[in-house]
Design a protein around this motif. Sequence first.
Motif, PDB file in Angstrom:
ATOM      1  N   LYS A 124      39.511 -31.240  14.894  1.00  0.00           N
ATOM      2  CA  LYS A 124      40.142 -30.990  16.200  1.00  0.00           C
ATOM      3  C   LYS A 124      39.868 -32.211  17.071  1.00  0.00           C
ATOM      4  CE  LYS A 124      41.547 -28.731  19.952  1.00  0.00           C
ATOM      5  NZ  LYS A 124      42.521 -29.507  20.648  1.00  0.00           N
ATOM      6  N   VAL A 125      40.932 -32.839  17.572  1.00  0.00           N
ATOM      7  CA  VAL A 125      40.813 -34.074  18.343  1.00  0.00           C
ATOM      8  C   VAL A 125      41.349 -33.863  19.753  1.00  0.00           C
ATOM      9  CG1 VAL A 125      41.485 -36.503  18.490  1.00  0.00           C
ATOM     10  CG2 VAL A 125      41.072 -35.468  16.252  1.00  0.00           C
ATOM     11  N   ASP A 126      40.559 -34.256  20.749  1.00  0.00           N
ATOM     12  CA  ASP A 126      41.003 -34.268  22.137  1.00  0.00           C
ATOM     13  C   ASP A 126      41.040 -35.702  22.631  1.00  0.00           C
ATOM     14  OD1 ASP A 126      41.269 -31.501  22.527  1.00  0.00           O
ATOM     15  OD2 ASP A 126      39.188 -31.290  23.210  1.00  0.00           O
ATOM     16  N   VAL A 127      42.161 -36.094  23.234  1.00  0.00           N
ATOM     17  CA  VAL A 127      42.214 -37.373  23.935  1.00  0.00           C
ATOM     18  C   VAL A 127      41.706 -37.104  25.346  1.00  0.00           C
ATOM     19  CG1 VAL A 127      43.692 -39.221  24.809  1.00  0.00           C
ATOM     20  CG2 VAL A 127      44.102 -38.259  22.531  1.00  0.00           C
ATOM     21  N   VAL A 128      40.610 -37.761  25.686  1.00  0.00           N
ATOM     22  CA  VAL A 128      39.933 -37.588  26.967  1.00  0.00           C
ATOM     23  C   VAL A 128      40.190 -38.836  27.800  1.00  0.00           C
ATOM     24  CG1 VAL A 128      37.685 -37.292  28.074  1.00  0.00           C
ATOM     25  CG2 VAL A 128      38.170 -36.130  25.896  1.00  0.00           C
ATOM     26  N   SER A 129      40.598 -38.641  29.055  1.00  0.00           N
ATOM     27  CA  SER A 129      40.941 -39.795  29.882  1.00  0.00           C
ATOM     28  C   SER A 129      40.535 -39.592  31.336  1.00  0.00           C
ATOM     29  CB  SER A 129      42.440 -40.082  29.778  1.00  0.00           C
ATOM     30  OG  SER A 129      42.738 -41.353  30.339  1.00  0.00           O
ATOM     31  N   LEU A 130      40.913 -40.567  32.151  1.00  0.00           N
ATOM     32  CA  LEU A 130      40.561 -40.585  33.564  1.00  0.00           C
ATOM     33  C   LEU A 130      41.590 -39.875  34.432  1.00  0.00           C
ATOM     34  CD1 LEU A 130      39.559 -44.368  33.747  1.00  0.00           C
ATOM     35  CD2 LEU A 130      38.125 -42.418  33.093  1.00  0.00           C
ATOM     36  N   GLU A 131      42.810 -39.692  33.896  1.00  0.00           N
ATOM     37  CA  GLU A 131      43.901 -39.081  34.645  1.00  0.00           C
ATOM     38  C   GLU A 131      44.619 -38.048  33.782  1.00  0.00           C
ATOM     39  OE1 GLU A 131      46.671 -42.272  35.336  1.00  0.00           O
ATOM     40  OE2 GLU A 131      45.176 -43.519  36.289  1.00  0.00           O
ATOM     41  N   LYS A 132      45.237 -37.085  34.432  1.00  0.00           N
ATOM     42  CA  LYS A 132      46.037 -36.083  33.719  1.00  0.00           C
ATOM     43  C   LYS A 132      47.366 -36.688  33.280  1.00  0.00           C
ATOM     44  CE  LYS A 132      44.275 -32.031  36.074  1.00  0.00           C
ATOM     45  NZ  LYS A 132      44.577 -30.843  36.854  1.00  0.00           N
ATOM     46  N   GLY A 133      48.038 -35.988  32.382  1.00  0.00           N
ATOM     47  CA  GLY A 133      49.381 -36.396  31.968  1.00  0.00           C
ATOM     48  C   GLY A 133      49.375 -37.200  30.695  1.00  0.00           C
ATOM     49  N   GLU A 134      49.849 -38.427  30.793  1.00  0.00           N
ATOM     50  CA  GLU A 134      49.926 -39.317  29.639  1.00  0.00           C
ATOM     51  C   GLU A 134      49.315 -40.667  29.982  1.00  0.00           C
ATOM     52  OE1 GLU A 134      53.933 -37.882  27.330  1.00  0.00           O
ATOM     53  OE2 GLU A 134      54.167 -39.453  28.841  1.00  0.00           O
ATOM     54  N   ILE A 135      48.800 -41.330  28.947  1.00  0.00           N
ATOM     55  CA  ILE A 135      48.332 -42.701  29.107  1.00  0.00           C
ATOM     56  C   ILE A 135      49.232 -43.601  28.271  1.00  0.00           C
ATOM     57  CG2 ILE A 135      45.949 -42.242  29.783  1.00  0.00           C
ATOM     58  CD1 ILE A 135      45.135 -42.451  26.839  1.00  0.00           C
ATOM     59  N   ARG A 136      49.368 -44.811  28.705  1.00  0.00           N
ATOM     60  CA  ARG A 136      50.301 -45.736  28.070  1.00  0.00           C
ATOM     61  C   ARG A 136      49.551 -46.734  27.191  1.00  0.00           C
ATOM     62  NH1 ARG A 136      54.987 -49.213  31.034  1.00  0.00           N
ATOM     63  NH2 ARG A 136      56.225 -49.523  29.168  1.00  0.00           N
ATOM     64  N   GLY A 137      50.095 -46.939  26.003  1.00  0.00           N
ATOM     65  CA  GLY A 137      49.481 -47.837  25.037  1.00  0.00           C
ATOM     66  C   GLY A 137      49.951 -49.270  25.172  1.00  0.00           C
ATOM     67  N   TRP A 138      49.329 -50.110  24.362  1.00  0.00           N
ATOM     68  CA  TRP A 138      49.598 -51.539  24.313  1.00  0.00           C
ATOM     69  C   TRP A 138      49.752 -51.913  22.845  1.00  0.00           C
ATOM     70  CZ3 TRP A 138      50.472 -54.885  28.204  1.00  0.00           C
ATOM     71  CH2 TRP A 138      50.406 -56.253  27.938  1.00  0.00           C
ATOM     72  N   SER A 139      50.773 -52.709  22.537  1.00  0.00           N
ATOM     73  CA  SER A 139      50.988 -53.126  21.157  1.00  0.00           C
ATOM     74  C   SER A 139      51.757 -54.436  21.136  1.00  0.00           C
ATOM     75  CB  SER A 139      51.772 -52.047  20.402  1.00  0.00           C
ATOM     76  OG  SER A 139      51.977 -52.418  19.057  1.00  0.00           O
ATOM     77  N   ASN A 140      51.332 -55.351  20.294  1.00  0.00           N
ATOM     78  CA  ASN A 140      52.022 -56.634  20.143  1.00  0.00           C
ATOM     79  C   ASN A 140      52.247 -57.352  21.473  1.00  0.00           C
ATOM     80  OD1 ASN A 140      52.247 -56.378  17.305  1.00  0.00           O
ATOM     81  ND2 ASN A 140      53.970 -54.992  17.603  1.00  0.00           N
ATOM     82  N   LYS A 141      51.224 -57.412  22.281  1.00  0.00           N
ATOM     83  CA  LYS A 141      51.229 -58.152  23.548  1.00  0.00           C
ATOM     84  C   LYS A 141      52.175 -57.589  24.595  1.00  0.00           C
ATOM     85  CE  LYS A 141      49.755 -62.271  21.161  1.00  0.00           C
ATOM     86  NZ  LYS A 141      49.938 -63.642  20.846  1.00  0.00           N
ATOM     87  N   ASP A 142      52.455 -56.273  24.521  1.00  0.00           N
ATOM     88  CA  ASP A 142      53.302 -55.643  25.517  1.00  0.00           C
ATOM     89  C   ASP A 142      53.007 -54.137  25.561  1.00  0.00           C
ATOM     90  OD1 ASP A 142      55.187 -55.415  27.508  1.00  0.00           O
ATOM     91  OD2 ASP A 142      56.900 -55.935  26.235  1.00  0.00           O
ATOM     92  N   TRP A 143      53.443 -53.488  26.635  1.00  0.00           N
ATOM     93  CA  TRP A 143      53.275 -52.053  26.760  1.00  0.00           C
ATOM     94  C   TRP A 143      54.057 -51.346  25.657  1.00  0.00           C
ATOM     95  CZ3 TRP A 143      49.511 -50.360  29.612  1.00  0.00           C
ATOM     96  CH2 TRP A 143      49.056 -51.144  30.674  1.00  0.00           C
ATOM     97  N   SER A 144      53.520 -50.225  25.205  1.00  0.00           N
ATOM     98  CA  SER A 144      54.167 -49.475  24.125  1.00  0.00           C
ATOM     99  C   SER A 144      54.317 -48.017  24.544  1.00  0.00           C
ATOM    100  CB  SER A 144      53.366 -49.617  22.832  1.00  0.00           C
ATOM    101  OG  SER A 144      52.080 -49.037  22.994  1.00  0.00           O
ATOM    102  N   GLY A 145      54.239 -47.113  23.587  1.00  0.00           N
ATOM    103  CA  GLY A 145      54.428 -45.695  23.845  1.00  0.00           C
ATOM    104  C   GLY A 145      53.291 -45.055  24.608  1.00  0.00           C
ATOM    105  N   THR A 146      53.443 -43.757  24.823  1.00  0.00           N
ATOM    106  CA  THR A 146      52.436 -43.002  25.554  1.00  0.00           C
ATOM    107  C   THR A 146      51.733 -42.011  24.641  1.00  0.00           C
ATOM    108  OG1 THR A 146      54.029 -41.316  26.210  1.00  0.00           O
ATOM    109  CG2 THR A 146      53.718 -43.182  27.729  1.00  0.00           C
ATOM    110  N   LEU A 170      40.418 -34.191  30.949  1.00  0.00           N
ATOM    111  CA  LEU A 170      39.879 -35.224  31.837  1.00  0.00           C
ATOM    112  C   LEU A 170      38.401 -35.418  31.525  1.00  0.00           C
ATOM    113  CD1 LEU A 170      41.437 -34.192  35.268  1.00  0.00           C
ATOM    114  CD2 LEU A 170      42.073 -36.120  33.814  1.00  0.00           C
ATOM    115  N   VAL A 171      37.917 -36.624  31.685  1.00  0.00           N
ATOM    116  CA  VAL A 171      36.508 -36.902  31.394  1.00  0.00           C
ATOM    117  C   VAL A 171      35.595 -36.071  32.305  1.00  0.00           C
ATOM    118  CG1 VAL A 171      36.223 -38.921  32.909  1.00  0.00           C
ATOM    119  CG2 VAL A 171      34.903 -38.766  30.776  1.00  0.00           C
ATOM    120  N   THR A 172      36.083 -35.694  33.473  1.00  0.00           N
ATOM    121  CA  THR A 172      35.290 -34.860  34.381  1.00  0.00           C
ATOM    122  C   THR A 172      35.237 -33.400  33.941  1.00  0.00           C
ATOM    123  OG1 THR A 172      37.251 -34.590  35.769  1.00  0.00           O
ATOM    124  CG2 THR A 172      35.685 -36.334  36.395  1.00  0.00           C
ATOM    125  N   GLU A 173      36.051 -33.019  32.960  1.00  0.00           N
ATOM    126  CA  GLU A 173      36.120 -31.624  32.489  1.00  0.00           C
ATOM    127  C   GLU A 173      35.330 -31.381  31.207  1.00  0.00           C
ATOM    128  OE1 GLU A 173      40.716 -30.599  33.795  1.00  0.00           O
ATOM    129  OE2 GLU A 173      40.351 -31.373  31.780  1.00  0.00           O
TER     130      GLU A 173
END
Length: 187
Positions: A36-58, A64-67
């Motif tokens: 079971k995997v949870d993506v934990v982050s600083l903000e709700k919603g989606e986070i945006r990735g980086w690939s090949n020197k540019d922004w990629s998918g979400t 939230l890390v506070t939760e």
Amino acid sequence: MKRHVEGKRVAILAANGFEESELKSPKAALIEAGVKVDVVSLEKGEIRGWSNKDWSGTCPVDKLVTEVKAEDYDMLVIPGGMYNPDSLRTNQDALRFTRDFFEQHKPVAAICHAPWVLISAGVVDGRTMTSYPSVKDDLSNAGAKWVDKEVVVDKGLVTSRTPKDLEAFNKKVLEELAEGKHARQVA
């Protein structure tokens, strides 16, 4: 390996600017093994990735890390990318969450630039680690011994250099998760 990790829980700590392959590849390997995997982050919603020197998918954020608390998970994985760890290392909740895994002797895995988070959490002194080459001096200055290998395991701490090392990284992530707590994994 699957039966030794099935049902375990892993937190992937990430923020905007995560290296896409360094989040998606370990996540897929863990899910395939029944984790079971949870993506934990600083903000709700989606986070945006980086690939090949540019922004990629979400990627959707699960918690939230506070939760969350380290005791809710069996392992922590931190993907790289330059922006992702730079955001995480300046967030006190992310640093507390990271340190708690070490204090609870749980395995932690970091790839590429992600050791910046570990440096800021104060958990690398005396450890043997690898990273993206530009992080070498930062690790050395923080008291770690840096080596140039595709994957390094030091008392439950898994580190790798780049997306080229993901196959070896994912294998060691699963092995350390199967092994569980490491008495010598400390903050």
